[in-house]
Write a protein that holds these residues in place. Structure first.
Motif, PDB file in Angstrom:
ATOM      1  N   THR A  84       0.842  -1.192   0.000  1.00  0.00           N
ATOM      2  CA  THR A  84       0.000   0.000   0.000  1.00  0.00           C
ATOM      3  C   THR A  84       0.881   1.247   0.000  1.00  0.00           C
ATOM      4  O   THR A  84       1.875   1.300   0.715  1.00  0.00           O
ATOM      5  N   TRP A 111       0.568   5.496   0.373  1.00  0.00           N
ATOM      6  CA  TRP A 111      -0.303   6.568   0.851  1.00  0.00           C
ATOM      7  C   TRP A 111       0.061   7.881   0.171  1.00  0.00           C
ATOM      8  O   TRP A 111       1.214   8.101  -0.194  1.00  0.00           O
ATOM      9  N   GLU A 139       0.038   5.789   6.867  1.00  0.00           N
ATOM     10  CA  GLU A 139      -0.968   6.838   7.034  1.00  0.00           C
ATOM     11  C   GLU A 139      -0.470   7.927   7.986  1.00  0.00           C
ATOM     12  O   GLU A 139      -0.710   9.116   7.780  1.00  0.00           O
ATOM     13  N   SER A 178       1.613  10.466   6.258  1.00  0.00           N
ATOM     14  CA  SER A 178       0.735  11.314   5.449  1.00  0.00           C
ATOM     15  C   SER A 178       0.067  12.367   6.316  1.00  0.00           C
ATOM     16  O   SER A 178      -0.036  13.537   5.931  1.00  0.00           O
ATOM     17  N   ILE A 205      -6.333  12.153   3.043  1.00  0.00           N
ATOM     18  CA  ILE A 205      -5.353  11.068   3.019  1.00  0.00           C
ATOM     19  C   ILE A 205      -5.991   9.885   2.300  1.00  0.00           C
ATOM     20  O   ILE A 205      -7.080   9.447   2.666  1.00  0.00           O
ATOM     21  N   ASN A 223      -5.038   6.102  -0.202  1.00  0.00           N
ATOM     22  CA  ASN A 223      -4.011   5.107  -0.497  1.00  0.00           C
ATOM     23  C   ASN A 223      -4.333   4.385  -1.789  1.00  0.00           C
ATOM     24  O   ASN A 223      -5.448   4.456  -2.298  1.00  0.00           O
TER      25      ASN A 223
END
Length: 141
Positions: A24, A26, A59, A62, A75, A77
């Motif tokens: 993932t 972000w 996260e 971010s 935010i 992803n």
């Protein structure tokens, strides 16, 4: 606050390790596009600064950047596959750089999208490489 290259490289290394693990990536997004800033190191042919798009491995990273500079962004992803096979090639075509895991003071390394992709590719497990290759074959038709 000045940061040295070794600290910034550690942030890039952390980005690569964590996005490969979580699969993932972000980023910050608004109606105007992805969170970005001007390059400190690169210019276009007209001497205008190159744009650096900011990406994060977590996260929380971010959120720190959002709170400090991008309060109008949300935010979000994306899957690592999309980052590797859609975003990075598109960024290269657009002539922009990647800013992986920049801090809340907008300090970090500016990487060519293909350079970042090579570094991520080198960190993928053999199983991930096989799965991504198959997914790419299927999506390419």
């Amino acid at each position: 606050m000045l940061r040295n290259t070794a600290d910034c490289q550690a942030d890039v290394d952390r980005f690569i390790t964590r996005v490969v693990s979580s699969e993932t990536v972000w980023y910050l997004h608004s109606q105007d596009g992805i969170g970005c800033c001007e390059s400190n190191d690169f210019t276009k042919e007209d001497d205008a600064p190159v744009t650096v798009l900011l990406f994060f491995s977590d996260e929380a990273y971010s959120k720190r950047c959002q709170q400090a500079h991008f309060s109008d962004h949300t935010i979000e992803n994306m899957a690592l596959f999309d980052f590797l096979f859609r975003w990075l090639p598109g960024m290269s075509g657009d002539g922009v750089m990647a800013g992986p895991n920049w801090n809340h003071e907008l300090v970090g390394l500016e990487l060519d999208p293909f350079e970042l992709r090579e570094q991520i590719d080198a960190a993928l497990s053999p199983a991930q490489v096989d799965a991504y290759a198959e997914r790419y074959r299927v999506s390419a038709g």
